[in-house]
Design a protein around this motif. Structure first.
Motif, PDB file in Angstrom:
ATOM      1  N   VAL A  28       0.846  -1.201   0.000  1.00  0.00           N
ATOM      2  CA  VAL A  28       0.000   0.000   0.000  1.00  0.00           C
ATOM      3  C   VAL A  28       0.884   1.254   0.000  1.00  0.00           C
ATOM      4  O   VAL A  28       0.614   2.235  -0.712  1.00  0.00           O
ATOM      5  CB  VAL A  28      -0.938   0.002   1.214  1.00  0.00           C
ATOM      6  CG1 VAL A  28      -1.690   1.333   1.304  1.00  0.00           C
ATOM      7  CG2 VAL A  28      -1.933  -1.145   1.124  1.00  0.00           C
ATOM      8  N   ALA A  29       1.937   1.243   0.816  1.00  0.00           N
ATOM      9  CA  ALA A  29       2.826   2.399   0.890  1.00  0.00           C
ATOM     10  C   ALA A  29       3.496   2.681  -0.442  1.00  0.00           C
ATOM     11  O   ALA A  29       3.726   3.844  -0.811  1.00  0.00           O
ATOM     12  CB  ALA A  29       3.872   2.182   1.988  1.00  0.00           C
ATOM     13  N   ILE A  30       3.829   1.638  -1.212  1.00  0.00           N
ATOM     14  CA  ILE A  30       4.382   1.844  -2.549  1.00  0.00           C
ATOM     15  C   ILE A  30       3.386   2.605  -3.408  1.00  0.00           C
ATOM     16  O   ILE A  30       3.735   3.557  -4.122  1.00  0.00           O
ATOM     17  CB  ILE A  30       4.751   0.492  -3.199  1.00  0.00           C
ATOM     18  CG1 ILE A  30       5.990  -0.098  -2.515  1.00  0.00           C
ATOM     19  CG2 ILE A  30       5.013   0.664  -4.697  1.00  0.00           C
ATOM     20  CD1 ILE A  30       6.312  -1.511  -2.965  1.00  0.00           C
ATOM     21  N   GLY A  31       2.112   2.200  -3.330  1.00  0.00           N
ATOM     22  CA  GLY A  31       1.078   2.897  -4.094  1.00  0.00           C
ATOM     23  C   GLY A  31       0.958   4.355  -3.691  1.00  0.00           C
ATOM     24  O   GLY A  31       0.723   5.224  -4.550  1.00  0.00           O
ATOM     25  N   GLU A  32       1.118   4.642  -2.400  1.00  0.00           N
ATOM     26  CA  GLU A  32       1.010   6.033  -1.947  1.00  0.00           C
ATOM     27  C   GLU A  32       2.210   6.864  -2.406  1.00  0.00           C
ATOM     28  O   GLU A  32       2.069   8.051  -2.705  1.00  0.00           O
ATOM     29  CB  GLU A  32       0.874   6.080  -0.423  1.00  0.00           C
ATOM     30  CG  GLU A  32      -0.446   5.542   0.091  1.00  0.00           C
ATOM     31  CD  GLU A  32      -1.630   6.185  -0.632  1.00  0.00           C
ATOM     32  OE1 GLU A  32      -1.793   7.416  -0.561  1.00  0.00           O
ATOM     33  OE2 GLU A  32      -2.397   5.442  -1.293  1.00  0.00           O
TER      34      GLU A  32
END
Length: 699
Positions: A28-32
């Motif tokens: 998820v953090a990669i997406g953010e």
């Protein structure tokens, strides 16, 4: 913060490459990071997955191409400690440790956190148990949830101790320009004060907002905030949670007057920090400062196209001490000639609907009224129509742009505010920001923001001219014992305060002692269980003869025995009765384990707790600071000579109080708290009528 850690914090906040270590949360953090527009290298690390968020996985940290500038770490706590140690050996810049299960999880977690801190070395570490950081300027995010927020190249940096609040702020529909968002979590390595100190140097940061649950190091916080003040970067604080002073001194009145929350207020005042009451006020205050700037003073020119709006501005301004200066007769005549006959010339000014939306008329009115008011800031109230019902919006914008131009020509901060927060659409907010006029949402929030910004300008001028001395250290001791009043008054004499003449005798000798002291007298029973003598029936005043003293001794014995037989003694203080004062004060100097020494002063006697009229200063405090605190109290009306009474020399009184506080501070190794209640104040002096002293118990 060491130079090496400072350099690593720069790497963490503005990374060339980010390693995301973990599973779903890391994905998820990669997406953010990609949502934020990060253009550097993204490295996923997971030994059991081939890819995260479309990025091939490295099996271990050792497989990375080089030491990463930044790491988002989302693995179980024991593994997180091992990963941090390995990253330190590699020479990584910094880490967002999203992982929970440390100090907040009990003794086992606390030990893991100790090992985490040790393993960090000179790296910069945010957390653990945090959301992380977003750098809106450079398009970098180490953040585990969907987030919003925009940046025009400048704005506010926000530091919170609550992950959810930081997330909520990024989603707020208030058009606050943001440069950074940092969720600090446990603050095991980097603390609020470290982030303030670092961000105050960034040229794009126009203000810093902080959400504080508790401070780790008040002296470092003060130093960081004063540095920001020197750089012209206001710090706006939302402090949540309040408590009273430690239970060891609960027999004093000071604990009920001034607890930890008042000590934070005192710290903010000496550090040049703006305090706000809620998240909306935090965002609106930051927005006004970042978009419009801080006014030089509190004089405001207000405009509405509604008498109701003008009244609301005036009403709240009066409550918070913001000044809408009235126009004198020549100014009224000049403005009346520019306005329709139905208009009433006042400030705030309702310029009325006949000229609404006609910038050729409203523009000169705005410009001239600002000049005639000698305004430091200006505000226009406008509630915009909803989408689909906005055929009249052009008229609102006509007046808005005329107002923006008038404020710009005068070079003062300005705001356009909606009465209701939702009545200012995003498109209009963006247009106003482009014109350096703050789009504000809510009348109270707007005026509070203007008043706070004006106070900040005054604080900056004051603290630049008279920088506070370093806070006095706390005394690291806990156990205290109460000193009896008679001994306490000997202390007061030694500390430079006047006390009534008196002597301690047995009950049978009290009438003779009273005659020697001189009538009228006050009689008090002494004893270690008699901290509050009035409540125990252990005090009698206005005794005018020996027979009255003898009766008072007998009555006092009976009253104390009935209430608390163990408190009964045969030791009595006989004192001359002080003349009726101009006013009564409570005065206290005490030691707090976190803030050091603090001075509290306020309305004394029976009013001490009844009206809660008090102010607290951290020591050392100058006579000027004490005088300012005195003049801010309700009791200042009495000190100034109420209804023909003699006025007190407040400056002289402040100097004596400051000297007394300094004398107590010099004996802080012995005295834990000195509370005088009341201090009888006269036009030329004062007498300490009652005192409660706690000294540190022998170790």
């Amino acid at each position: 913060m060491t130079p090496a850690r400072r350099a690593n914090l720069t790497r963490l906040l503005s990374p060339r490459h980010i390693a995301f270590v973990g599973g779903r949360d890391a994905e998820v953090a990669i997406g953010e990071a990609e949502r934020r527009g990060f253009r550097g290298a993204i490295w996923a690390v997971n030994p059991r997955r081939d890819a995260l968020g479309g990025h091939p996985c490295f099996r271990s940290l050792a497989d990375l191409p080089e030491a990463p500038d930044a790491v988002f770490l989302a693995v179980p706590a024991p593994a997180a400690v091992e990963a941090v140690a390995e990253l330190a050996r590699m020479g990584a810049g910094g880490i967002v440790c999203y992982t929970a299960g440390f100090r907040e999880a009990g003794a086992t977690g606390a030990e893991l956190e100790r090992r985490l801190i040790e393993a960090t070395g000179d790296m910069a570490l945010i957390g653990p148990n945090c959301y992380g950081m977003i750098n809106y300027l450079d398009g970098a995010a180490l953040w585990p949830f969907a987030h919003g927020g925009t940046c025009p190249g400048w704005g506010a940096a926000i530091i919170t101790q609550s992950g959810m609040l930081s997330s909520d702020i990024t989603m707020a529909q208030r058009s606050l320009p943001l440069t950074h968002m940092i969720s600090g979590g446990n603050q095991s390595v980097l603390t609020i004060e470290d982030f303030i100190d670092h961000l105050a140097d960034h040229p794009a940061v126009r203000a810093i907002g902080v959400h504080i649950e508790g401070l780790r190091d008040v002296r470092s916080f003060e130093a960081a905030c004063l540095k920001a003040l020197d750089r012209g970067v206001p710090v706006v604080a939302l402090k949540t949670g309040s408590s009273r002073i430690g239970a060891r001194l609960t027999v004093s009145h000071t604990g009920s007057l001034s607890g930890a929350d008042d000590l934070h207020n005192a710290l903010f005042d000496r550090s040049g920090v703006i305090r706000v009451k809620n998240p909306s006020e935090l965002l609106e205050t930051l927005k006004f400062i970042c978009v419009s700037g801080a006014p030089a003073g509190p004089r405001v020119a207000g405009f509405t196209c509604s008498g109701g709006g003008a009244t609301m501005l005036a009403d709240h301004a009066e409550i918070i001490g913001l000044d809408f200066p009235a126009f004198d007769a020549p100014a009224q005549a000049e403005l009346a000639g520019m306005l329709p006959p139905i208009a009433t010339v006042s400030n705030p000014l309702d310029y009325t609907t006949p000229i609404w939306g006609q910038p050729g008329i409203t523009g000169p009115v705005f410009e001239r009224a600002i000049a005639l008011a000698k305004a430091d800031a200006a505000v226009l109230v406008q509630d915009y129509p909803a989408a689909g019902l906005d055929e009249s919006k052009v008229y609102y914008l006509n007046d808005a742009f005329a107002f923006c131009a008038a404020a710009r020509r005068h070079g003062i901060p300005a705001a356009i505010c909606a009465t209701l927060p939702e009545n200012l659409d995003a498109e209009t907010r963006d247009m106003l920001i482009a014109r350096a006029v703050a789009p504000m949402q809510g009348i109270d929030e707007t005026l509070n923001a203007i008043a706070a910004a004006a106070r900040w300008s005054a604080m900056r001028a004051r603290l630049s001219a008279d920088r506070p001395q370093p806070l006095l250290p706390a005394v690291p001791r806990n156990d205290v014992r109460m000193i009896e009043e008679a001994e306490g008054k000997q202390w007061l004499s030694a500390l430079g305060l006047a006390v009534p003449e008196g002597r301690v005798v047995a009950g049978e000798a009290a009438p003779i002692a009273a005659a020697e002291v001189g009538f009228p007298v006050v009689l008090k029973m002494m004893g270690p269980r008699l901290a509050h003598k009035s409540e125990a029936g252990a005090v009698a005043v206005g005794l005018v003869d020996a027979a009255g003293v003898a009766r008072a001794v007998a009555d006092m014995r009976a009253a104390v025995a009935a209430r608390d037989p163990a408190a009964l003694t045969d030791r009595f203080l006989v004192e001359e009765m002080a003349e009726r004062p101009v006013a009564e004060l409570i005065l206290s100097v005490r030691s707090d384990p976190q803030f050091g020494l603090a001075l509290t002063l306020g309305s004394g006697g029976v009013l001490a707790e009844l009206i809660g009229d008090s102010a607290t200063l951290l020591l050392p405090a100058t006579a000027f600071e004490v005088e300012s605190a005195l003049r801010g109290l309700k009791v200042a009306h009495l000190l100034g000579g109420y209804r023909g009474a003699k006025a007190v020399d407040i400056a002289g009184l402040a100097a004596r109080i400051a000297g007394f506080a300094e004398a107590v501070a010099a004996r802080a190794d012995v005295l834990a708290e000195v509370e005088i209640n009341p201090l009888f104040v006269y036009d030329k002096g004062g007498v300490a009528v009652d005192v409660l002293i706690h000294e540190w118990a022998a170790t």
